[in-house]
Write a protein that holds these residues in place. Structure first.
Motif, PDB file in Angstrom:
ATOM      1  N   ASP A 112       0.666  -1.243  -0.199  1.00  0.00           N
ATOM      2  CA  ASP A 112       0.103  -0.384   0.065  1.00  0.00           C
ATOM      3  C   ASP A 112       0.856   0.829  -0.029  1.00  0.00           C
ATOM      4  N   TYR A 113       0.427   2.308  -0.739  1.00  0.00           N
ATOM      5  CA  TYR A 113       0.497   4.164  -0.578  1.00  0.00           C
ATOM      6  C   TYR A 113       2.354   4.011  -1.087  1.00  0.00           C
ATOM      7  N   ASN A 114       2.707   4.798  -0.650  1.00  0.00           N
ATOM      8  CA  ASN A 114       3.898   5.015  -2.455  1.00  0.00           C
ATOM      9  C   ASN A 114       4.585   5.524  -1.401  1.00  0.00           C
ATOM     10  N   TYR A 115       5.210   5.383  -0.090  1.00  0.00           N
ATOM     11  CA  TYR A 115       6.388   4.813   0.416  1.00  0.00           C
ATOM     12  C   TYR A 115       6.254   3.635   0.454  1.00  0.00           C
ATOM     13  N   THR A 116       7.659   3.246   1.191  1.00  0.00           N
ATOM     14  CA  THR A 116       8.279   1.324   1.866  1.00  0.00           C
ATOM     15  C   THR A 116       8.377   1.577   3.275  1.00  0.00           C
ATOM     16  N   ARG A 117       8.324   2.709   3.977  1.00  0.00           N
ATOM     17  CA  ARG A 117       8.819   2.308   5.467  1.00  0.00           C
ATOM     18  C   ARG A 117       8.286   3.372   5.826  1.00  0.00           C
ATOM     19  N   ILE A 118       7.902   3.414   7.095  1.00  0.00           N
ATOM     20  CA  ILE A 118       7.880   3.986   8.287  1.00  0.00           C
ATOM     21  C   ILE A 118       8.710   4.469   9.624  1.00  0.00           C
ATOM     22  N   THR A 119      10.023   4.473  10.108  1.00  0.00           N
ATOM     23  CA  THR A 119      11.126   4.702  10.907  1.00  0.00           C
ATOM     24  C   THR A 119      10.782   4.699  12.320  1.00  0.00           C
ATOM     25  N   GLU A 120      10.544   4.885  13.302  1.00  0.00           N
ATOM     26  CA  GLU A 120       9.926   5.541  14.199  1.00  0.00           C
ATOM     27  C   GLU A 120      11.947   5.590  14.702  1.00  0.00           C
ATOM     28  N   GLN A 121      12.387   6.880  14.932  1.00  0.00           N
ATOM     29  CA  GLN A 121      13.742   7.164  15.909  1.00  0.00           C
ATOM     30  C   GLN A 121      13.855   6.766  16.757  1.00  0.00           C
ATOM     31  N   LYS A 122      13.453   6.422  17.716  1.00  0.00           N
ATOM     32  CA  LYS A 122      13.413   5.875  19.223  1.00  0.00           C
ATOM     33  C   LYS A 122      13.477   5.047  19.471  1.00  0.00           C
ATOM     34  N   TRP A 123      13.064   4.125  18.808  1.00  0.00           N
ATOM     35  CA  TRP A 123      13.712   2.922  18.756  1.00  0.00           C
ATOM     36  C   TRP A 123      14.758   2.415  18.835  1.00  0.00           C
ATOM     37  N   LEU A 124      15.478   2.667  17.224  1.00  0.00           N
ATOM     38  CA  LEU A 124      17.226   2.481  16.845  1.00  0.00           C
ATOM     39  C   LEU A 124      18.016   3.438  18.275  1.00  0.00           C
ATOM     40  N   THR A 125      17.342   4.458  19.003  1.00  0.00           N
ATOM     41  CA  THR A 125      18.636   4.964  19.599  1.00  0.00           C
ATOM     42  C   THR A 125      18.105   5.113  21.097  1.00  0.00           C
ATOM     43  N   GLY A 126      17.081   4.393  21.699  1.00  0.00           N
ATOM     44  CA  GLY A 126      16.756   4.745  22.892  1.00  0.00           C
ATOM     45  C   GLY A 126      16.226   5.324  23.392  1.00  0.00           C
ATOM     46  N   GLN A 127      15.892   6.616  22.992  1.00  0.00           N
ATOM     47  CA  GLN A 127      16.116   8.157  23.724  1.00  0.00           C
ATOM     48  C   GLN A 127      14.882   7.720  24.587  1.00  0.00           C
ATOM     49  N   LYS A 128      14.742   8.944  25.340  1.00  0.00           N
ATOM     50  CA  LYS A 128      13.623   8.748  26.163  1.00  0.00           C
ATOM     51  C   LYS A 128      13.568  10.415  26.380  1.00  0.00           C
ATOM     52  N   HIS A 129      12.392  10.530  25.235  1.00  0.00           N
ATOM     53  CA  HIS A 129      11.531  11.650  25.145  1.00  0.00           C
ATOM     54  C   HIS A 129       9.716  11.366  25.458  1.00  0.00           C
ATOM     55  N   THR A 130       9.238  12.697  25.480  1.00  0.00           N
ATOM     56  CA  THR A 130       7.542  12.960  25.414  1.00  0.00           C
ATOM     57  C   THR A 130       7.105  12.655  24.114  1.00  0.00           C
TER      58      THR A 130
END
Ligand code: FAD
Ligand code: UDP
Length: 371
Positions: A278-296
Protein backbone atom coordinates in the motif's frame (compact mmCIF):
# COMPACT_ATOMS: atom_id res chain seq x y z
CA UNK A 1 46.70 25.55 -1.38
CA UNK A 2 48.72 22.32 -0.94
CA UNK A 3 47.79 19.05 0.76
CA UNK A 4 49.31 15.56 0.51
CA UNK A 5 45.85 14.05 0.14
CA UNK A 6 42.64 15.58 -1.10
CA UNK A 7 39.62 13.52 -0.09
CA UNK A 8 36.32 14.35 -1.78
CA UNK A 9 33.40 13.39 0.46
CA UNK A 10 33.29 13.39 4.27
CA UNK A 11 31.05 10.32 4.54
CA UNK A 12 32.09 7.14 6.30
CA UNK A 13 34.44 6.14 3.47
CA UNK A 14 36.24 9.47 3.16
CA UNK A 15 36.44 9.87 6.92
CA UNK A 16 37.89 6.39 7.48
CA UNK A 17 40.57 6.97 4.87
CA UNK A 18 41.31 10.46 6.20
CA UNK A 19 41.71 9.11 9.72
CA UNK A 20 43.99 6.25 8.67
CA UNK A 21 46.21 8.37 6.44
CA UNK A 22 46.54 11.19 8.97
CA UNK A 23 47.13 9.04 12.03
CA UNK A 24 49.24 6.25 10.53
CA UNK A 25 51.20 7.95 7.75
CA UNK A 26 51.28 11.39 9.35
CA UNK A 27 50.53 13.01 5.98
CA UNK A 28 48.30 16.04 5.52
CA UNK A 29 44.69 15.53 4.48
CA UNK A 30 42.16 18.01 3.20
CA UNK A 31 38.68 16.52 3.20
CA UNK A 32 35.95 18.45 1.40
CA UNK A 33 32.22 17.97 1.18
CA UNK A 34 29.56 19.82 -0.75
CA UNK A 35 27.15 19.47 2.18
CA UNK A 36 27.22 21.71 5.23
CA UNK A 37 28.10 18.83 7.54
CA UNK A 38 30.38 15.81 7.89
CA UNK A 39 29.14 12.20 7.85
CA UNK A 40 27.55 11.95 4.41
CA UNK A 41 24.44 9.80 4.59
CA UNK A 42 25.09 8.55 8.12
CA UNK A 43 24.76 12.10 9.47
CA UNK A 44 22.48 12.43 12.48
CA UNK A 45 21.50 15.48 14.50
CA UNK A 46 19.22 16.51 17.34
CA UNK A 47 16.09 18.02 15.82
CA UNK A 48 14.21 21.01 17.22
CA UNK A 49 12.58 18.75 19.82
CA UNK A 50 15.91 17.32 20.93
CA UNK A 51 15.34 13.91 19.32
CA UNK A 52 18.38 12.34 17.65
CA UNK A 53 17.35 11.93 14.01
CA UNK A 54 19.01 10.27 11.02
CA UNK A 55 18.65 12.98 8.42
CA UNK A 56 19.18 10.67 5.45
CA UNK A 57 17.13 7.70 6.59
CA UNK A 58 17.49 5.07 9.32
CA UNK A 59 21.00 3.69 9.81
CA UNK A 60 21.55 0.52 11.82
CA UNK A 61 25.08 -0.71 12.28
CA UNK A 62 25.71 -4.43 11.82
CA UNK A 63 28.77 -6.43 10.83
CA UNK A 64 30.48 -9.80 11.03
CA UNK A 65 33.88 -8.16 10.77
CA UNK A 66 35.98 -8.00 13.95
CA UNK A 67 38.30 -5.61 12.14
CA UNK A 68 35.57 -3.10 11.30
CA UNK A 69 33.93 -3.27 14.71
CA UNK A 70 37.25 -2.91 16.54
CA UNK A 71 38.30 -0.05 14.30
CA UNK A 72 35.13 2.00 14.83
CA UNK A 73 35.23 1.22 18.56
CA UNK A 74 38.21 3.59 18.80
CA UNK A 75 35.82 6.44 18.06
CA UNK A 76 32.59 5.43 19.75
CA UNK A 77 31.13 3.31 22.48
CA UNK A 78 28.07 1.30 21.53
CA UNK A 79 24.53 0.57 22.64
CA UNK A 80 23.57 -3.03 21.79
CA UNK A 81 20.57 -3.00 19.51
CA UNK A 82 18.72 -5.77 17.67
CA UNK A 83 16.78 -4.34 14.77
CA UNK A 84 13.25 -5.66 14.22
CA UNK A 85 10.97 -4.91 11.32
CA UNK A 86 7.30 -5.60 10.77
CA UNK A 87 5.56 -5.56 7.41
CA UNK A 88 1.95 -4.80 6.71
CA UNK A 89 0.68 -7.88 4.87
CA UNK A 90 -3.00 -8.58 4.28
CA UNK A 91 -4.02 -6.27 7.10
CA UNK A 92 -1.62 -7.75 9.66
CA UNK A 93 1.75 -6.64 10.95
CA UNK A 94 4.11 -9.59 10.56
CA UNK A 95 7.83 -10.10 11.22
CA UNK A 96 10.33 -9.51 8.40
CA UNK A 97 12.57 -11.26 7.37
CA UNK A 98 9.80 -13.71 6.57
CA UNK A 99 10.37 -16.63 8.97
CA UNK A 100 8.52 -19.41 10.78
CA UNK A 101 6.82 -16.87 13.07
CA UNK A 102 5.56 -15.00 10.00
CA UNK A 103 4.18 -18.22 8.54
CA UNK A 104 2.37 -18.93 11.83
CA UNK A 105 0.82 -15.48 11.84
CA UNK A 106 -0.43 -15.62 8.27
CA UNK A 107 -1.65 -19.19 7.77
CA UNK A 108 -4.03 -21.54 9.62
CA UNK A 109 -2.27 -23.74 12.21
CA UNK A 110 -2.04 -27.02 10.27
CA UNK A 111 -1.04 -25.39 7.04
CA UNK A 112 1.57 -23.25 8.82
CA UNK A 113 3.04 -26.37 10.45
CA UNK A 114 3.27 -28.14 7.07
CA UNK A 115 4.88 -25.15 5.33
CA UNK A 116 7.35 -24.65 8.19
CA UNK A 117 8.31 -28.36 8.22
CA UNK A 118 8.81 -28.39 4.47
CA UNK A 119 10.99 -25.29 4.60
CA UNK A 120 13.20 -26.85 7.26
CA UNK A 121 13.35 -30.25 5.49
CA UNK A 122 14.28 -28.66 2.17
CA UNK A 123 16.89 -26.16 3.40
CA UNK A 124 17.79 -27.09 7.00
CA UNK A 125 16.86 -25.26 10.21
CA UNK A 126 18.32 -21.76 10.26
CA UNK A 127 18.85 -21.57 6.48
CA UNK A 128 18.65 -18.16 4.81
CA UNK A 129 16.90 -18.60 1.47
CA UNK A 130 16.77 -15.76 -1.05
CA UNK A 131 13.24 -15.30 -2.37
CA UNK A 132 14.33 -15.72 -5.99
CA UNK A 133 15.93 -19.07 -5.06
CA UNK A 134 12.85 -20.17 -3.15
CA UNK A 135 10.78 -19.49 -6.24
CA UNK A 136 12.74 -22.16 -8.14
CA UNK A 137 11.65 -24.92 -5.74
CA UNK A 138 9.51 -27.70 -7.22
CA UNK A 139 7.54 -28.87 -4.19
CA UNK A 140 3.94 -27.66 -4.52
CA UNK A 141 3.58 -26.35 -0.96
CA UNK A 142 6.89 -24.53 -1.01
CA UNK A 143 6.10 -23.17 -4.42
CA UNK A 144 2.86 -21.78 -3.05
CA UNK A 145 4.75 -20.25 -0.12
CA UNK A 146 7.39 -18.72 -2.40
CA UNK A 147 4.74 -17.22 -4.61
CA UNK A 148 2.86 -15.84 -1.60
CA UNK A 149 5.97 -14.19 -0.16
CA UNK A 150 7.04 -12.87 -3.52
CA UNK A 151 3.66 -11.28 -4.21
CA UNK A 152 3.00 -9.94 -0.72
CA UNK A 153 6.44 -8.85 0.43
CA UNK A 154 8.85 -8.36 -2.45
CA UNK A 155 7.14 -7.53 -5.71
CA UNK A 156 5.49 -4.17 -5.05
CA UNK A 157 8.05 -3.03 -2.49
CA UNK A 158 10.83 -3.60 -5.00
CA UNK A 159 8.95 -1.84 -7.77
CA UNK A 160 8.40 1.12 -5.49
CA UNK A 161 11.96 1.19 -4.24
CA UNK A 162 13.81 0.56 -7.49
CA UNK A 163 11.29 1.24 -10.24
CA UNK A 164 11.77 -2.30 -11.64
CA UNK A 165 10.81 -5.90 -10.82
CA UNK A 166 12.98 -8.06 -8.54
CA UNK A 167 14.17 -10.15 -11.53
CA UNK A 168 15.56 -7.06 -13.24
CA UNK A 169 17.97 -6.38 -10.39
CA UNK A 170 20.99 -8.31 -9.23
CA UNK A 171 19.63 -11.23 -7.15
CA UNK A 172 21.82 -9.92 -4.32
CA UNK A 173 19.35 -7.07 -3.74
CA UNK A 174 16.39 -9.15 -2.58
CA UNK A 175 18.78 -11.69 -1.05
CA UNK A 176 19.63 -9.02 1.55
CA UNK A 177 16.34 -9.93 3.21
CA UNK A 178 16.20 -13.74 2.86
CA UNK A 179 13.41 -16.05 3.98
CA UNK A 180 14.56 -17.62 7.24
CA UNK A 181 13.96 -21.26 8.15
CA UNK A 182 14.02 -20.32 11.83
CA UNK A 183 12.18 -18.25 14.41
CA UNK A 184 14.74 -15.45 14.32
CA UNK A 185 12.78 -12.20 14.03
CA UNK A 186 15.87 -9.99 13.88
CA UNK A 187 16.38 -8.06 10.63
CA UNK A 188 20.12 -8.81 10.71
CA UNK A 189 21.92 -11.91 11.91
CA UNK A 190 25.40 -10.38 12.15
CA UNK A 191 27.75 -10.99 15.08
CA UNK A 192 27.88 -7.30 15.96
CA UNK A 193 24.69 -5.24 15.99
CA UNK A 194 24.83 -1.94 17.82
CA UNK A 195 24.27 1.79 17.58
CA UNK A 196 26.99 4.36 18.31
CA UNK A 197 26.22 5.65 21.79
CA UNK A 198 26.34 9.34 20.91
CA UNK A 199 25.36 8.97 17.26
CA UNK A 200 27.18 8.65 13.95
CA UNK A 201 28.09 12.31 13.55
CA UNK A 202 29.82 12.26 16.91
CA UNK A 203 31.77 9.15 15.88
CA UNK A 204 32.88 10.73 12.61
CA UNK A 205 33.78 13.99 14.33
CA UNK A 206 36.15 12.02 16.53
CA UNK A 207 37.65 10.26 13.51
CA UNK A 208 38.40 13.59 11.88
CA UNK A 209 39.71 15.32 15.01
CA UNK A 210 43.40 15.23 14.13
CA UNK A 211 45.86 18.08 13.67
CA UNK A 212 46.77 17.09 10.11
CA UNK A 213 43.16 16.75 8.87
CA UNK A 214 41.49 19.87 7.57
CA UNK A 215 37.76 19.78 6.82
CA UNK A 216 36.15 22.13 4.29
CA UNK A 217 32.34 22.01 4.08
CA UNK A 218 30.01 23.61 1.51
CA UNK A 219 32.74 22.87 -1.00
CA UNK A 220 32.07 21.12 -4.27
CA UNK A 221 35.04 19.42 -5.86
CA UNK A 222 34.09 20.85 -9.27
CA UNK A 223 34.53 24.36 -7.90
CA UNK A 224 37.93 23.89 -6.28
CA UNK A 225 39.65 21.20 -8.32
CA UNK A 226 41.90 23.68 -10.12
CA UNK A 227 42.83 25.54 -6.95
CA UNK A 228 44.03 22.75 -4.71
CA UNK A 229 47.37 21.08 -5.23
CA UNK A 230 47.74 17.56 -3.95
CA UNK A 231 49.80 14.44 -4.39
CA UNK A 232 46.83 12.11 -4.51
CA UNK A 233 43.08 12.32 -4.45
CA UNK A 234 40.47 9.95 -3.01
CA UNK A 235 37.12 10.49 -4.68
CA UNK A 236 34.01 9.20 -2.91
CA UNK A 237 31.47 11.08 -5.01
CA UNK A 238 29.77 9.52 -8.05
CA UNK A 239 32.39 8.09 -10.41
CA UNK A 240 30.38 9.10 -13.49
CA UNK A 241 30.38 12.72 -12.31
CA UNK A 242 34.18 12.63 -11.96
CA UNK A 243 34.50 11.68 -15.63
CA UNK A 244 31.90 14.24 -16.74
CA UNK A 245 29.48 11.43 -17.63
CA UNK A 246 31.63 10.58 -20.65
CA UNK A 247 30.34 6.99 -20.77
CA UNK A 248 26.74 7.96 -19.99
CA UNK A 249 24.98 8.49 -16.67
CA UNK A 250 24.99 5.71 -14.10
CA UNK A 251 21.43 5.34 -12.80
CA UNK A 252 20.69 5.83 -9.10
CA UNK A 253 17.55 5.81 -7.01
CA UNK A 254 16.78 8.66 -4.69
CA UNK A 255 14.39 9.20 -1.80
CA UNK A 256 12.25 11.91 -0.31
CA UNK A 257 12.12 11.75 3.47
CA UNK A 258 9.11 13.00 5.36
CA UNK A 259 10.37 13.58 8.90
CA UNK A 260 7.67 14.34 11.46
CA UNK A 261 7.62 14.76 15.20
CA UNK A 262 4.45 13.69 16.99
CA UNK A 263 3.10 14.88 20.32
CA UNK A 264 2.98 11.36 21.71
CA UNK A 265 5.44 9.03 23.38
CA UNK A 266 5.18 6.16 20.90
CA UNK A 267 4.05 6.01 17.28
CA UNK A 268 4.22 2.36 16.17
CA UNK A 269 4.90 -1.19 17.39
CA UNK A 270 8.35 -1.65 15.87
CA UNK A 271 11.37 0.39 14.88
CA UNK A 272 10.43 0.00 11.23
CA UNK A 273 7.18 -0.93 9.53
CA UNK A 274 7.42 -1.85 5.86
CA UNK A 275 4.48 -1.20 3.56
CA UNK A 276 5.13 -3.50 0.60
CA UNK A 277 1.69 -3.25 -0.97
CA UNK A 278 0.00 0.00 0.00
CA UNK A 279 0.90 3.68 -0.31
CA UNK A 280 3.72 5.21 -2.29
CA UNK A 281 6.19 5.03 0.56
CA UNK A 282 8.17 1.91 1.46
CA UNK A 283 8.65 2.16 5.21
CA UNK A 284 8.19 4.25 8.33
CA UNK A 285 10.91 4.33 10.96
CA UNK A 286 10.43 5.56 14.52
CA UNK A 287 13.77 7.01 15.56
CA UNK A 288 13.58 6.42 19.31
CA UNK A 289 13.48 2.63 18.82
CA UNK A 290 16.93 2.81 17.22
CA UNK A 291 18.62 5.12 19.67
CA UNK A 292 16.82 4.13 22.86
CA UNK A 293 16.26 7.81 23.61
CA UNK A 294 13.55 8.66 26.16
CA UNK A 295 11.38 11.63 25.20
CA UNK A 296 7.79 12.81 25.54
CA UNK A 297 7.60 13.27 21.72
CA UNK A 298 8.58 10.89 18.94
CA UNK A 299 10.03 11.40 15.46
CA UNK A 300 9.25 9.28 12.41
CA UNK A 301 10.87 9.08 8.98
CA UNK A 302 8.78 8.01 6.00
CA UNK A 303 10.68 7.06 2.83
CA UNK A 304 9.31 7.86 -0.63
CA UNK A 305 11.48 6.41 -3.41
CA UNK A 306 11.95 8.63 -6.47
CA UNK A 307 14.10 8.53 -9.60
CA UNK A 308 17.41 10.32 -9.25
CA UNK A 309 17.95 13.45 -11.31
CA UNK A 310 21.57 14.54 -11.49
CA UNK A 311 22.13 17.90 -9.80
CA UNK A 312 18.63 17.88 -8.28
CA UNK A 313 18.33 14.84 -6.01
CA UNK A 314 20.80 12.89 -3.89
CA UNK A 315 22.04 9.62 -5.46
CA UNK A 316 21.27 7.38 -2.49
CA UNK A 317 21.23 3.98 -4.16
CA UNK A 318 23.35 2.66 -7.05
CA UNK A 319 21.02 0.31 -8.94
CA UNK A 320 22.61 -3.16 -9.06
CA UNK A 321 21.87 -4.76 -12.42
CA UNK A 322 23.88 -6.46 -15.15
CA UNK A 323 23.51 -3.51 -17.52
CA UNK A 324 24.63 -0.99 -14.90
CA UNK A 325 27.53 -3.21 -13.89
CA UNK A 326 28.76 -3.12 -17.48
CA UNK A 327 28.44 0.66 -17.64
CA UNK A 328 30.27 1.01 -14.33
CA UNK A 329 32.96 -1.31 -15.75
CA UNK A 330 33.69 1.26 -18.46
CA UNK A 331 34.25 3.94 -15.81
CA UNK A 332 36.34 1.52 -13.80
CA UNK A 333 38.59 1.00 -16.83
CA UNK A 334 39.10 4.76 -17.03
CA UNK A 335 39.79 4.84 -13.31
CA UNK A 336 42.54 2.24 -13.71
CA UNK A 337 44.33 4.54 -16.19
CA UNK A 338 44.75 7.22 -13.50
CA UNK A 339 45.10 4.97 -10.46
CA UNK A 340 48.52 6.47 -9.62
CA UNK A 341 46.87 9.72 -8.55
CA UNK A 342 43.15 9.01 -8.07
CA UNK A 343 41.50 6.38 -5.88
CA UNK A 344 37.77 5.83 -6.18
CA UNK A 345 36.05 4.53 -3.08
CA UNK A 346 32.71 4.21 -1.34
CA UNK A 347 29.15 3.62 -2.36
CA UNK A 348 29.26 6.24 -5.12
CA UNK A 349 32.92 6.02 -6.11
CA UNK A 350 32.62 2.27 -6.67
CA UNK A 351 28.93 2.26 -7.61
CA UNK A 352 28.33 -0.48 -5.04
CA UNK A 353 25.38 -1.02 -2.71
CA UNK A 354 27.67 -0.97 0.37
CA UNK A 355 26.39 -1.12 3.91
CA UNK A 356 28.29 0.99 6.43
CA UNK A 357 30.54 -1.87 7.50
CA UNK A 358 31.42 -2.66 3.89
CA UNK A 359 32.29 1.00 3.28
CA UNK A 360 34.64 0.90 6.27
CA UNK A 361 36.07 -2.53 5.36
CA UNK A 362 36.80 -1.35 1.84
CA UNK A 363 38.46 1.83 3.13
CA UNK A 364 40.67 -0.15 5.51
CA UNK A 365 41.62 -2.49 2.65
CA UNK A 366 42.49 0.46 0.39
CA UNK A 367 44.61 1.96 3.15
CA UNK A 368 46.50 -1.28 3.69
CA UNK A 369 47.38 -1.46 -0.01
CA UNK A 370 48.67 2.10 -0.34
CA UNK A 371 52.31 2.10 -1.54
P1 FAD B 1 28.22 8.88 1.33
O1 FAD B 1 27.72 8.83 2.71
O2 FAD B 1 27.26 9.05 0.21
O3 FAD B 1 29.30 10.04 1.26
C1 FAD B 1 29.73 10.63 0.05
C2 FAD B 1 29.94 12.10 0.33
O4 FAD B 1 30.54 12.69 -0.82
C3 FAD B 1 28.63 12.86 0.58
O5 FAD B 1 28.71 13.52 1.82
C4 FAD B 1 28.54 13.84 -0.58
O6 FAD B 1 27.98 15.07 -0.21
C5 FAD B 1 30.00 13.99 -0.96
N1 FAD B 1 30.20 14.39 -2.35
C6 FAD B 1 29.72 13.76 -3.46
N2 FAD B 1 30.10 14.44 -4.57
C7 FAD B 1 30.82 15.52 -4.15
C8 FAD B 1 31.47 16.57 -4.82
N3 FAD B 1 31.47 16.68 -6.17
N4 FAD B 1 32.11 17.51 -4.08
C9 FAD B 1 32.12 17.43 -2.71
N5 FAD B 1 31.53 16.43 -2.04
C10 FAD B 1 30.89 15.49 -2.73
N6 FAD B 1 24.08 0.99 5.87
C11 FAD B 1 24.05 0.16 6.94
O7 FAD B 1 25.05 -0.49 7.25
N7 FAD B 1 22.92 0.06 7.73
C12 FAD B 1 21.79 0.76 7.45
O8 FAD B 1 20.79 0.64 8.17
C13 FAD B 1 21.78 1.62 6.31
N8 FAD B 1 20.68 2.32 6.00
C14 FAD B 1 20.69 3.13 4.91
C15 FAD B 1 19.54 3.84 4.61
C16 FAD B 1 19.51 4.70 3.51
C17 FAD B 1 18.24 5.44 3.18
C18 FAD B 1 20.67 4.83 2.69
C19 FAD B 1 20.66 5.74 1.50
C20 FAD B 1 21.82 4.13 2.99
C21 FAD B 1 21.86 3.28 4.10
N9 FAD B 1 23.01 2.56 4.45
C22 FAD B 1 22.98 1.72 5.54
C23 FAD B 1 24.25 2.68 3.66
C24 FAD B 1 25.20 3.76 4.20
O9 FAD B 1 24.56 5.01 4.11
C25 FAD B 1 26.47 3.75 3.34
O10 FAD B 1 27.12 2.51 3.41
C26 FAD B 1 27.50 4.80 3.76
O11 FAD B 1 26.92 6.01 4.08
C27 FAD B 1 28.49 4.97 2.62
O12 FAD B 1 29.38 6.01 2.92
P2 FAD B 1 30.17 6.75 1.76
O13 FAD B 1 31.13 7.65 2.43
O14 FAD B 1 30.71 5.75 0.79
O15 FAD B 1 29.05 7.56 0.95
N1 UDP C 1 12.61 -5.87 0.16
C1 UDP C 1 11.29 -6.06 -0.16
N2 UDP C 1 10.37 -6.05 0.84
C2 UDP C 1 10.69 -5.86 2.13
C3 UDP C 1 12.05 -5.65 2.46
C4 UDP C 1 12.99 -5.65 1.44
O1 UDP C 1 10.95 -6.22 -1.33
O2 UDP C 1 9.80 -5.85 3.00
C5 UDP C 1 13.61 -5.90 -0.95
C6 UDP C 1 13.62 -4.56 -1.69
O3 UDP C 1 13.97 -4.79 -3.02
C7 UDP C 1 14.71 -3.82 -0.94
C8 UDP C 1 15.72 -4.94 -0.76
O4 UDP C 1 14.91 -6.10 -0.45
O5 UDP C 1 15.21 -2.74 -1.68
C9 UDP C 1 16.75 -4.72 0.30
O6 UDP C 1 16.10 -4.35 1.52
P1 UDP C 1 16.87 -3.54 2.66
O7 UDP C 1 15.97 -3.42 3.81
O8 UDP C 1 18.19 -4.18 2.87
O9 UDP C 1 17.08 -2.13 1.94
P2 UDP C 1 17.80 -0.79 2.42
O10 UDP C 1 17.74 -0.76 3.93
O11 UDP C 1 19.18 -0.84 1.88
O12 UDP C 1 16.98 0.27 1.79
Amino acid sequence: MYTDWLIVGAGLTGSTLAERIASQRRESVLIIDQRDHIGGNVYDEYNEYGILTHKYGPHIFHTNSDEVFNYLSHFTSWCPYYHKVLASVEGQLVPIPFNLNTINKLFPTQMAARLGDKLITEYGYGARVPILKLREVEDTDLNFLADYIYRNVFESYTRKQWGVNPEDLSPAVTARVPVLASRDDRYFQDTYQAMPQYGYTNMIRRMLAQPNIRVMLNTNWQDVKEEIQYKRIIFTGPIDEFFNYSQGQLPYRSLNFNIQTHDQNKFQDAAVINYPNDYNYTRITEQKWLTGQKHTHTTTITEYPIPHISGKTIPYYPIPSEENRRLYGRYDDKAKEISDTVIFAGRLGNYQYYNMDQAVAQSLAIFRKLP
